[in-house]
Design a protein around this motif. Structure first.
Motif, PDB file in Angstrom:
ATOM      1  N   PHE A 256       0.816  -1.242   0.019  1.00  0.00           N
ATOM      2  CA  PHE A 256      -0.130   0.053  -0.045  1.00  0.00           C
ATOM      3  C   PHE A 256       1.070   1.276  -0.098  1.00  0.00           C
ATOM      4  O   PHE A 256       1.367   1.530   1.042  1.00  0.00           O
ATOM      5  CB  PHE A 256      -0.858  -0.003   1.217  1.00  0.00           C
ATOM      6  CG  PHE A 256      -1.446  -1.235   1.281  1.00  0.00           C
ATOM      7  CD1 PHE A 256      -2.907  -1.656   1.001  1.00  0.00           C
ATOM      8  CD2 PHE A 256      -1.066  -2.184   2.237  1.00  0.00           C
ATOM      9  CE1 PHE A 256      -3.382  -2.977   1.177  1.00  0.00           C
ATOM     10  CE2 PHE A 256      -1.768  -3.429   2.435  1.00  0.00           C
ATOM     11  CZ  PHE A 256      -2.793  -3.602   1.857  1.00  0.00           C
ATOM     12  N   ASP A 257       1.138   1.751  -1.055  1.00  0.00           N
ATOM     13  CA  ASP A 257       2.091   2.980  -1.520  1.00  0.00           C
ATOM     14  C   ASP A 257       3.446   2.689  -0.668  1.00  0.00           C
ATOM     15  O   ASP A 257       4.075   1.992  -1.047  1.00  0.00           O
ATOM     16  CB  ASP A 257       1.690   4.314  -0.969  1.00  0.00           C
ATOM     17  CG  ASP A 257       0.087   4.342  -1.613  1.00  0.00           C
ATOM     18  OD1 ASP A 257       0.250   4.287  -2.905  1.00  0.00           O
ATOM     19  OD2 ASP A 257      -0.895   4.902  -1.209  1.00  0.00           O
ATOM     20  N   GLN A 258       3.675   3.392   0.664  1.00  0.00           N
ATOM     21  CA  GLN A 258       4.964   3.032   1.333  1.00  0.00           C
ATOM     22  C   GLN A 258       4.904   2.349   2.342  1.00  0.00           C
ATOM     23  O   GLN A 258       5.716   2.445   3.285  1.00  0.00           O
ATOM     24  CB  GLN A 258       5.250   4.549   1.627  1.00  0.00           C
ATOM     25  CG  GLN A 258       5.395   5.576   0.588  1.00  0.00           C
ATOM     26  CD  GLN A 258       6.554   5.210  -0.269  1.00  0.00           C
ATOM     27  OE1 GLN A 258       7.809   4.895  -0.029  1.00  0.00           O
ATOM     28  NE2 GLN A 258       6.320   5.132  -1.559  1.00  0.00           N
ATOM     29  N   ASP A 259       3.663   1.608   2.564  1.00  0.00           N
ATOM     30  CA  ASP A 259       3.612   0.560   3.550  1.00  0.00           C
ATOM     31  C   ASP A 259       3.366  -0.690   2.979  1.00  0.00           C
ATOM     32  O   ASP A 259       3.008  -0.988   1.568  1.00  0.00           O
ATOM     33  CB  ASP A 259       2.519   0.675   4.264  1.00  0.00           C
ATOM     34  CG  ASP A 259       2.620   1.912   5.251  1.00  0.00           C
ATOM     35  OD1 ASP A 259       3.170   1.916   6.492  1.00  0.00           O
ATOM     36  OD2 ASP A 259       2.268   3.260   4.956  1.00  0.00           O
ATOM     37  N   MET A 260       3.860  -1.851   3.583  1.00  0.00           N
ATOM     38  CA  MET A 260       3.995  -3.345   2.941  1.00  0.00           C
ATOM     39  C   MET A 260       3.402  -4.277   4.405  1.00  0.00           C
ATOM     40  O   MET A 260       4.413  -4.109   5.169  1.00  0.00           O
ATOM     41  CB  MET A 260       5.319  -3.422   2.431  1.00  0.00           C
ATOM     42  CG  MET A 260       5.468  -5.017   1.874  1.00  0.00           C
ATOM     43  SD  MET A 260       7.179  -5.085   1.292  1.00  0.00           S
ATOM     44  CE  MET A 260       7.208  -3.632  -0.134  1.00  0.00           C
ATOM     45  N   ILE A 261       2.705  -4.950   3.919  1.00  0.00           N
ATOM     46  CA  ILE A 261       2.662  -6.159   4.919  1.00  0.00           C
ATOM     47  C   ILE A 261       3.339  -7.458   4.283  1.00  0.00           C
ATOM     48  O   ILE A 261       3.063  -7.918   3.199  1.00  0.00           O
ATOM     49  CB  ILE A 261       1.201  -6.602   5.362  1.00  0.00           C
ATOM     50  CG1 ILE A 261       0.344  -5.373   5.765  1.00  0.00           C
ATOM     51  CG2 ILE A 261       1.120  -7.788   6.011  1.00  0.00           C
ATOM     52  CD1 ILE A 261       0.882  -4.635   7.030  1.00  0.00           C
ATOM     53  N   VAL A 262       4.250  -8.038   4.984  1.00  0.00           N
ATOM     54  CA  VAL A 262       4.965  -9.176   4.572  1.00  0.00           C
ATOM     55  C   VAL A 262       4.848 -10.371   5.528  1.00  0.00           C
ATOM     56  O   VAL A 262       5.051 -10.159   6.753  1.00  0.00           O
ATOM     57  CB  VAL A 262       6.526  -8.898   4.242  1.00  0.00           C
ATOM     58  CG1 VAL A 262       7.316 -10.072   3.710  1.00  0.00           C
ATOM     59  CG2 VAL A 262       6.741  -7.545   3.477  1.00  0.00           C
ATOM     60  N   THR A 263       4.509 -11.419   4.812  1.00  0.00           N
ATOM     61  CA  THR A 263       4.360 -12.683   5.790  1.00  0.00           C
ATOM     62  C   THR A 263       5.238 -13.904   4.985  1.00  0.00           C
ATOM     63  O   THR A 263       4.720 -14.415   4.156  1.00  0.00           O
ATOM     64  CB  THR A 263       2.913 -13.273   5.783  1.00  0.00           C
ATOM     65  OG1 THR A 263       2.442 -13.426   4.436  1.00  0.00           O
ATOM     66  CG2 THR A 263       2.020 -12.321   6.592  1.00  0.00           C
ATOM     67  N   PRO A 264       6.429 -14.024   5.527  1.00  0.00           N
ATOM     68  CA  PRO A 264       7.434 -15.029   5.049  1.00  0.00           C
ATOM     69  C   PRO A 264       6.852 -16.337   5.606  1.00  0.00           C
ATOM     70  O   PRO A 264       6.702 -16.659   6.757  1.00  0.00           O
ATOM     71  CB  PRO A 264       8.628 -14.616   5.744  1.00  0.00           C
ATOM     72  CG  PRO A 264       8.279 -13.735   6.975  1.00  0.00           C
ATOM     73  CD  PRO A 264       7.174 -13.341   6.561  1.00  0.00           C
ATOM     74  N   LEU A 265       6.721 -17.324   4.503  1.00  0.00           N
ATOM     75  CA  LEU A 265       6.233 -18.799   5.259  1.00  0.00           C
ATOM     76  C   LEU A 265       7.454 -19.617   5.672  1.00  0.00           C
ATOM     77  O   LEU A 265       8.397 -19.282   4.796  1.00  0.00           O
ATOM     78  CB  LEU A 265       5.511 -19.302   3.644  1.00  0.00           C
ATOM     79  CG  LEU A 265       4.471 -18.764   3.090  1.00  0.00           C
ATOM     80  CD1 LEU A 265       4.131 -19.589   1.827  1.00  0.00           C
ATOM     81  CD2 LEU A 265       3.456 -18.618   4.249  1.00  0.00           C
ATOM     82  N   LEU A 266       7.228 -20.204   6.602  1.00  0.00           N
ATOM     83  CA  LEU A 266       8.400 -20.919   7.338  1.00  0.00           C
ATOM     84  C   LEU A 266       8.092 -22.338   7.086  1.00  0.00           C
ATOM     85  O   LEU A 266       7.178 -23.050   6.918  1.00  0.00           O
ATOM     86  CB  LEU A 266       8.185 -20.667   8.885  1.00  0.00           C
ATOM     87  CG  LEU A 266       8.508 -19.335   9.396  1.00  0.00           C
ATOM     88  CD1 LEU A 266       7.989 -19.119  10.692  1.00  0.00           C
ATOM     89  CD2 LEU A 266       9.669 -18.576   8.722  1.00  0.00           C
ATOM     90  N   PRO A 267       9.610 -22.848   6.478  1.00  0.00           N
ATOM     91  CA  PRO A 267       9.270 -24.345   6.425  1.00  0.00           C
ATOM     92  C   PRO A 267       8.695 -25.204   7.685  1.00  0.00           C
ATOM     93  O   PRO A 267       8.834 -24.951   8.756  1.00  0.00           O
ATOM     94  CB  PRO A 267      10.814 -24.755   6.426  1.00  0.00           C
ATOM     95  CG  PRO A 267      11.588 -23.513   6.061  1.00  0.00           C
ATOM     96  CD  PRO A 267      10.755 -22.440   6.778  1.00  0.00           C
ATOM     97  N   GLY A 268       7.923 -26.068   7.076  1.00  0.00           N
ATOM     98  CA  GLY A 268       7.230 -27.020   8.129  1.00  0.00           C
ATOM     99  C   GLY A 268       5.961 -26.304   8.658  1.00  0.00           C
ATOM    100  O   GLY A 268       5.299 -26.918   9.709  1.00  0.00           O
TER     101      GLY A 268
END
Length: 88
Positions: A28-40
């Motif tokens: 969203f413009d200058q903001d970001m939601i990041v969800t890295p997927l973890l193994p297992g």
């Protein structure tokens, strides 16, 4: 009608990539939601990070560059056979 099909006539853009994608990103413009997927782990067990662009070449810019590469390789969601079938 599928939930995805409800977005077809909105300004929301969505793409998918068939290679190994190990994170979800919502920008969203200058903001970001990041969800890295973890193994297992399954998706809802992933940590969620809220990034705000504060400097050049910081975490935000690095994730944004990665996402732009994935976006360029990706395909419009409306070309997915399952989505086309759900809309019929």
């Amino acid at each position: 009608m599928s939930e995805l099909a409800k977005l077809r006539d909105t300004s929301v853009e969505a793409r998918y990539e068939t290679g190994h994608v190990s994170l979800s990103v919502f920008r969203f413009d200058q903001d970001m939601i990041v969800t890295p997927l973890l193994p297992g782990r399954i998706g809802h067990d992933a940590p969620m990070m809220h990034l705000r662009r504060a400097q050049d070449d910081g975490a935000f810019d690095r994730f944004a560059g990665h996402v732009e590469d994935l976006w360029a390789k990706g395909h419009d969601v409306w070309t997915i056979p399952e989505v086309q079938h759900a809309e019929a």
